[in-house]
Design a protein around this motif. Structure first.
Motif, PDB file in Angstrom:
ATOM      1  N   ILE A 135      16.020   1.507 -19.279  1.00  0.00           N
ATOM      2  CA  ILE A 135      14.963   2.491 -19.029  1.00  0.00           C
ATOM      3  C   ILE A 135      13.627   1.794 -18.806  1.00  0.00           C
ATOM      4  N   GLY A 136      13.364   0.761 -19.588  1.00  0.00           N
ATOM      5  CA  GLY A 136      12.119   0.014 -19.408  1.00  0.00           C
ATOM      6  C   GLY A 136      12.065  -0.698 -18.071  1.00  0.00           C
ATOM      7  N   ASP A 137      13.197  -1.305 -17.652  1.00  0.00           N
ATOM      8  CA  ASP A 137      13.234  -1.983 -16.350  1.00  0.00           C
ATOM      9  C   ASP A 137      13.022  -0.998 -15.201  1.00  0.00           C
ATOM     10  N   VAL A 138      13.677   0.165 -15.291  1.00  0.00           N
ATOM     11  CA  VAL A 138      13.493   1.186 -14.252  1.00  0.00           C
ATOM     12  C   VAL A 138      12.042   1.627 -14.196  1.00  0.00           C
ATOM     13  N   ARG A 139      11.439   1.805 -15.342  1.00  0.00           N
ATOM     14  CA  ARG A 139      10.029   2.221 -15.388  1.00  0.00           C
ATOM     15  C   ARG A 139       9.133   1.175 -14.724  1.00  0.00           C
ATOM     16  N   HIS A 140       9.361  -0.088 -15.041  1.00  0.00           N
ATOM     17  CA  HIS A 140       8.535  -1.145 -14.445  1.00  0.00           C
ATOM     18  C   HIS A 140       8.725  -1.218 -12.932  1.00  0.00           C
ATOM     19  N   ILE A 141       9.973  -1.049 -12.472  1.00  0.00           N
ATOM     20  CA  ILE A 141      10.227  -1.083 -11.027  1.00  0.00           C
ATOM     21  C   ILE A 141       9.499   0.052 -10.312  1.00  0.00           C
ATOM     22  N   LEU A 142       9.577   1.246 -10.886  1.00  0.00           N
ATOM     23  CA  LEU A 142       8.916   2.392 -10.254  1.00  0.00           C
ATOM     24  C   LEU A 142       7.399   2.253 -10.270  1.00  0.00           C
ATOM     25  N   ILE A 143       6.857   1.742 -11.363  1.00  0.00           N
ATOM     26  CA  ILE A 143       5.403   1.523 -11.416  1.00  0.00           C
ATOM     27  C   ILE A 143       4.995   0.492 -10.373  1.00  0.00           C
ATOM     28  N   LEU A 144       5.801  -0.576 -10.239  1.00  0.00           N
ATOM     29  CA  LEU A 144       5.490  -1.614  -9.256  1.00  0.00           C
ATOM     30  C   LEU A 144       5.541  -1.055  -7.839  1.00  0.00           C
ATOM     31  N   VAL A 145       6.576  -0.254  -7.546  1.00  0.00           N
ATOM     32  CA  VAL A 145       6.699   0.329  -6.202  1.00  0.00           C
ATOM     33  C   VAL A 145       5.538   1.268  -5.914  1.00  0.00           C
ATOM     34  N   ALA A 146       5.201   2.115  -6.881  1.00  0.00           N
ATOM     35  CA  ALA A 146       4.086   3.049  -6.682  1.00  0.00           C
ATOM     36  C   ALA A 146       2.781   2.303  -6.463  1.00  0.00           C
ATOM     37  N   SER A 147       2.557   1.240  -7.241  1.00  0.00           N
ATOM     38  CA  SER A 147       1.305   0.485  -7.103  1.00  0.00           C
ATOM     39  C   SER A 147       1.241  -0.239  -5.759  1.00  0.00           C
ATOM     40  N   LEU A 148       2.328  -0.913  -5.390  1.00  0.00           N
ATOM     41  CA  LEU A 148       2.330  -1.644  -4.129  1.00  0.00           C
ATOM     42  C   LEU A 148       2.159  -0.712  -2.941  1.00  0.00           C
ATOM     43  N   MET A 149       2.853   0.408  -2.978  1.00  0.00           N
ATOM     44  CA  MET A 149       2.770   1.344  -1.860  1.00  0.00           C
ATOM     45  C   MET A 149       1.370   1.956  -1.744  1.00  0.00           C
ATOM     46  N   LEU A 150       0.755   2.243  -2.884  1.00  0.00           N
ATOM     47  CA  LEU A 150      -0.592   2.798  -2.838  1.00  0.00           C
ATOM     48  C   LEU A 150      -1.586   1.779  -2.267  1.00  0.00           C
ATOM     49  N   VAL A 151      -1.507   0.529  -2.748  1.00  0.00           N
ATOM     50  CA  VAL A 151      -2.384  -0.521  -2.228  1.00  0.00           C
ATOM     51  C   VAL A 151      -2.109  -0.760  -0.755  1.00  0.00           C
ATOM     52  N   LEU A 152      -0.818  -0.759  -0.379  1.00  0.00           N
ATOM     53  CA  LEU A 152      -0.442  -0.977   1.008  1.00  0.00           C
ATOM     54  C   LEU A 152      -1.007   0.119   1.911  1.00  0.00           C
ATOM     55  N   ALA A 153      -0.887   1.366   1.468  1.00  0.00           N
ATOM     56  CA  ALA A 153      -1.357   2.483   2.297  1.00  0.00           C
ATOM     57  C   ALA A 153      -2.871   2.451   2.468  1.00  0.00           C
ATOM     58  N   LEU A 154      -3.598   2.202   1.399  1.00  0.00           N
ATOM     59  CA  LEU A 154      -5.067   2.224   1.471  1.00  0.00           C
ATOM     60  C   LEU A 154      -5.612   1.033   2.249  1.00  0.00           C
ATOM     61  N   LEU A 155      -5.128  -0.182   1.947  1.00  0.00           N
ATOM     62  CA  LEU A 155      -5.620  -1.357   2.660  1.00  0.00           C
ATOM     63  C   LEU A 155      -5.173  -1.346   4.125  1.00  0.00           C
ATOM     64  N   GLY A 156      -3.953  -0.917   4.360  1.00  0.00           N
ATOM     65  CA  GLY A 156      -3.485  -0.832   5.742  1.00  0.00           C
ATOM     66  C   GLY A 156      -4.326   0.134   6.554  1.00  0.00           C
ATOM     67  N   PHE A 157      -4.669   1.280   5.944  1.00  0.00           N
ATOM     68  CA  PHE A 157      -5.543   2.231   6.643  1.00  0.00           C
ATOM     69  C   PHE A 157      -6.902   1.607   6.942  1.00  0.00           C
ATOM     70  N   THR A 158      -7.458   0.905   5.956  1.00  0.00           N
ATOM     71  CA  THR A 158      -8.781   0.302   6.133  1.00  0.00           C
ATOM     72  C   THR A 158      -8.758  -0.759   7.228  1.00  0.00           C
ATOM     73  N   PHE A 159      -7.784  -1.654   7.198  1.00  0.00           N
ATOM     74  CA  PHE A 159      -7.730  -2.730   8.181  1.00  0.00           C
ATOM     75  C   PHE A 159      -7.410  -2.207   9.584  1.00  0.00           C
ATOM     76  N   SER A 160      -6.584  -1.177   9.657  1.00  0.00           N
ATOM     77  CA  SER A 160      -6.259  -0.640  10.978  1.00  0.00           C
ATOM     78  C   SER A 160      -7.461   0.040  11.604  1.00  0.00           C
ATOM     79  N   VAL A 161      -8.228   0.766  10.782  1.00  0.00           N
ATOM     80  CA  VAL A 161      -9.425   1.428  11.305  1.00  0.00           C
ATOM     81  C   VAL A 161     -10.463   0.389  11.717  1.00  0.00           C
ATOM     82  N   CYS A 162     -10.586  -0.671  10.922  1.00  0.00           N
ATOM     83  CA  CYS A 162     -11.565  -1.710  11.223  1.00  0.00           C
ATOM     84  C   CYS A 162     -11.103  -2.638  12.350  1.00  0.00           C
TER      85      CYS A 162
END
Length: 536
Positions: free
Chosen positions: A257-284
């Motif tokens: 359960i702890g490993d699954v939690r860490h994986i999901l937190i990592l995926v959510a964090s990476l995807m959020l950073v990816l979406a925001l930075l990708g949007f910023t760099f693409s617009v710029c």
């Protein structure tokens, strides 16, 4: 499993042991005060306070041999409607045998529910990889033509970025709720297991106490004492095995359960950073930086699709299990896949055990009251002589209340009867502290400590059988497991399934949102720039 195998033998062994004591006590005659013994017995109230209040839904109809006939079993396929799915191992034919974790075809059908996620991951990885390769080839050959994107493209990019961000939020909230509910469910099951172990340990203590039973010069036969020692050893091994397995499984599941939690937190964090930075760099218009995010997103979207498929499988298996447990609880007489995993003592044996334990309790109470009646007769015989005795006269020693009548039905205590639960406290008021005191010599309603201990010993045996037997029966006939499953299906399953759906929704939204963002990033970052943008 071991505990269920030995509990029936424990009850029958205790019945035999107490019957030996009853038979020995009936053969003793003469003055009650001449009994000898040094047994020190715990008070009945201290013997099993943990057992009080647990006598719910016991087999009240088990009042005689007529109630010992077995109940006919009927086959039942658990979660039949939910589990009708294509089976990979059977050429995609529909699986029809219901919930059964020992059947590989069941797991094959469950795995089919997550095929969409893995299929989407494969299609995405291959198609986007080919498209990205073609894009770079055209760019290197100088044949790529870029158009000035319209404002609608920017609106879509903002929309998809917001969708991916919302998916990350849903995933974070869902995994937090799922983790908390899963840990709560795991703790509940572990507590139930610990409670079972505690029951077995208390029964072991009771067996140790029963082994020392003596009434006057009568002790348990040596062969019965040896049998008690053997059963105690088996019971100790059973409780130790249950405790060890529970702790091992608890630690393993907590780690998963702890490993699954860490994986999901990592995926959510990476995807959020990816979406925001990708949007910023693409617009710029940072073309080189955006390709790093595009390639990273290419792999992450494929991983997210696969995680979506995995959690759909988990959701399907959890829903099947909850439905199967609920149906197993509602149809206790059915023969199901759980019957092989949780073999229970048949109802005939269970009722017979309860019948015998009730009969022994009635016999023990009769023996105790016979001794008390003998004390009362001597009191009346001594009451005619001397004013000294009349000054010290006390009310007669109260009889022990039998919880059952002659037909082994429940009965209420009378005014001069003391319940078996607090008999030791009441009788203590009739016990002298010094066997040589004049109160013990002249007041025939007062008993000496030796007789008090022997009376309390008999009351404790009756108390133990009265309160412990229904608990042991609950373990034997799987009622304890049914109650546990009923609590899980009503209190934990709905929340677990809801949180799993939220996790799946978050993963699906993230995958779709980032997928569409990646396509727009490539075109938006490579848009032609106006000349005036470079004028200082």
């Amino acid at each position: 499993m071991a505990s269920r195998r030995v509990t029936i033998s424990i009850l029958l062994l205790v019945v035999v042991a107490i019957s030996e004591v009853v038979a020995g006590q009936e053969s003793i005659g003469g003055e009650t005060e001449e009994f000898e013994g040094k047994a020190i017995v715990p008070e009945a109230n201290n013997l099993g306070q943990w057992a009080k209040g647990l006598l719910k839904n016991i087999p009240q109809d088990a009042s005689g041999p007529l109630a010992m006939e077995p109940v006919a079993k009927f086959p039942l396929i658990l979660a039949e409607e939910r589990t009708k799915r294509p089976d990979f191992l059977d050429k995609l034919r529909f699986y029809v045998d219901g919930w059964n974790i020992t059947n590989e075809h069941y797991w094959s059908s469950v795995a089919f529910t997550g095929v969409a996620g893995f299929l989407l991951a494969t299609i995405w990885f291959l198609s986007f990889g080919v498209a990205l390769s073609l894009h770079f080839c055209r760019k290197w050959r100088g044949k790529a033509k870029q158009r000035e994107p319209s404002s609608a493209w920017l609106a879509l990019l903002i929309l998809f970025t917001c969708a991916a961000s919302i998916g990350c939020i849903l995933l974070t909230v869902g995994q937090n709720e799922f983790n908390a509910e899963a840990i709560s469910t795991l703790n509940f099951v572990a507590n139930q297991s610990d409670f079972t172990v505690q029951i077995l340990k208390n029964v072991t203590d009771f067996l140790s106490f029963a082994r020392t039973i003596n009434v006057g010069p009568v002790y348990l036969p040596s062969d019965v004492q040896q049998q008690i020692d053997k059963v105690k050893g088996d019971l100790t091994d059973a409780s130790g095995t249950i405790s060890q397995k529970t702790q091992e499984n608890y630690r393993k599941i907590r780690l998963v359960i702890g490993d699954v939690r860490h994986i999901l937190i990592l995926v959510a964090s990476l995807m959020l950073v990816l979406a925001l930075l990708g949007f910023t760099f693409s617009v710029c218009g940072h073309r080189h930086a955006i390709y790093i995010f595009v390639i990273s997103g290419w792999f992450l979207v494929a991983i997210t699709f696969m995680l979506f498929g995995v959690f759909v499988i988990i959701q399907s298996a959890a829903g099947d299990t909850c439905t199967a447990m609920d149906e197993w609880v509602r149809y206790p007489q059915a023969e199901t896949a759980l019957s092989n995993l949780l073999p229970c003592v048949d109802e005939r044996t269970t009722n017979q055990t309860l019948y015998q334990s009730k009969e022994v309790v009635v016999q023990m109470v009769k023996i105790v009251n016979r001794v008390i009646s003998s004390i009362g007769r001597r009191q009346r015989q001594s009451g005619s002589g001397g004013s000294h005795y009349r000054r010290k006269y006390k009310p007669p020693l109260p009889y022990l209340c039998s919880p059952y009548d002659t037909d082994l039905h429940d009965r209420e205590c009378k005014s001069r009867e003391v319940p078996i639960g607090n008999a030791s406290l009441v009788w203590q008021n009739y016990t002298c502290t010094d066997a040589g005191a004049s109160s013990c010599t002249y007041n025939r309603s007062t008993i000496n400590p030796i007789i008090y201990n022997q009376l309390v010993m008999a009351a404790n045996v009756s108390y133990a059988l009265y309160y412990y037997t229904p608990l042991l029966l609950n373990l034997q006939d799987c009622k304890f497991v049914r109650d546990t499953f009923s609590t899980i299906t009503t209190q934990y399953c709905p929340n677990l399934e809801g949180h799993l759906r939220l996790v799946c929704a978050g993963l699906a939204l993230i995958s779709t949102g980032v997928l569409l963002c990646l396509v727009l990033w490539v075109f938006y970052a490579n848009r032609p720039r106006r000349v005036e943008e470079f004028v200082p």
